[in-house]
Design a protein around this motif. Structure first.
Motif, PDB file in Angstrom:
ATOM      1  N   LYS A  98      64.849 -49.403  -0.124  1.00 51.40           N
ATOM      2  CA  LYS A  98      63.786 -49.469  -0.914  1.00 51.40           C
ATOM      3  C   LYS A  98      64.031 -50.780  -1.874  1.00 51.40           C
ATOM      4  N   ILE A  99      65.353 -51.060  -2.316  1.00 51.71           N
ATOM      5  CA  ILE A  99      65.652 -51.894  -3.030  1.00 51.71           C
ATOM      6  C   ILE A  99      65.926 -53.187  -2.171  1.00 51.71           C
ATOM      7  N   ARG A 100      66.270 -53.185  -1.033  1.00 52.55           N
ATOM      8  CA  ARG A 100      66.455 -54.462  -0.334  1.00 52.55           C
ATOM      9  C   ARG A 100      64.976 -54.646   0.341  1.00 52.55           C
ATOM     10  N   ARG A 126      64.053 -53.506 -10.212  1.00 52.14           N
ATOM     11  CA  ARG A 126      65.345 -52.972  -9.905  1.00 52.14           C
ATOM     12  C   ARG A 126      65.927 -52.369 -10.765  1.00 52.14           C
ATOM     13  N   LYS A 127      65.931 -52.448 -12.140  1.00 56.41           N
ATOM     14  CA  LYS A 127      66.672 -51.564 -12.966  1.00 56.41           C
ATOM     15  C   LYS A 127      66.175 -50.234 -12.769  1.00 56.41           C
ATOM     16  N   GLN A 148      68.055 -44.643 -10.682  1.00 58.56           N
ATOM     17  CA  GLN A 148      68.041 -43.584  -9.632  1.00 58.56           C
ATOM     18  C   GLN A 148      69.195 -43.533  -8.730  1.00 58.56           C
ATOM     19  N   LEU A 149      69.714 -44.575  -8.270  1.00 53.80           N
ATOM     20  CA  LEU A 149      70.817 -44.720  -7.485  1.00 53.80           C
ATOM     21  C   LEU A 149      72.138 -44.332  -8.064  1.00 53.80           C
ATOM     22  N   ILE A 196      70.315 -63.246 -10.878  1.00 53.64           N
ATOM     23  CA  ILE A 196      70.419 -62.557 -12.069  1.00 53.64           C
ATOM     24  C   ILE A 196      68.849 -62.228 -12.387  1.00 53.64           C
ATOM     25  N   SER A 197      67.869 -62.972 -12.008  1.00 57.19           N
ATOM     26  CA  SER A 197      66.594 -62.509 -12.341  1.00 57.19           C
ATOM     27  C   SER A 197      66.053 -61.185 -11.625  1.00 57.19           C
ATOM     28  N   TRP A 198      66.471 -60.906 -10.382  1.00 51.60           N
ATOM     29  CA  TRP A 198      66.356 -59.790  -9.581  1.00 51.60           C
ATOM     30  C   TRP A 198      67.109 -58.706 -10.422  1.00 51.60           C
TER      31      TRP A 198
END
Length: 110
Positions: A25-27, A72-73, A78-79, A64-66
């Motif tokens: 999901k992050i990717r 993303r945070k 959760q991860l 850095i923006s991502w």
């Protein structure tokens, strides 16, 4: 300046499958971000719960923006709950770009 970010994670054995779903999901979400080039996930040959993600970005600012985005945070928090150890982030740039910048030259074109 091309940036490669090495993201090291140590998953808890019982949560590995759930963690891999979150990594997907992050990717998937990163692919829609400005500056994203590619990503790959490698699993240790010695330990299925130890992995490294290599994420490639056009510029450090894009990464850095991502990394600092709320989207993303939320997923990363959760991860982290599924890991034995905190995540380690290691950004690297290609040496020719770093050396040129230190010498006061503009980034090479192309």
């Amino acid at each position: 300046m091309i940036v490669k970010v090495f993201i090291r994670r140590k998953l808890r054995q019982e949560s590995a499958m759930e963690a891999f779903q979150l990594l997907k999901k992050i990717r998937h979400n990163a692919m829609n971000r400005r500056g994203y080039i590619s990503g790959e996930t490698l699993v240790s040959a010695d330990d299925d719960c130890e992995l490294i993600v290599i994420s490639t970005w056009h510029k450090m600012e894009d990464w850095i923006s991502w990394k600092e985005s709320e989207e993303r945070k939320t997923l990363d928090a959760q991860l982290e709950e599924l890991q034995e150890k905190p995540t380690v982030y290691e950004p690297f740039v290609f040496s020719k770009y770093r050396l040129a910048a230190k010498a006061g030259f503009p980034e090479p074109l192309g």
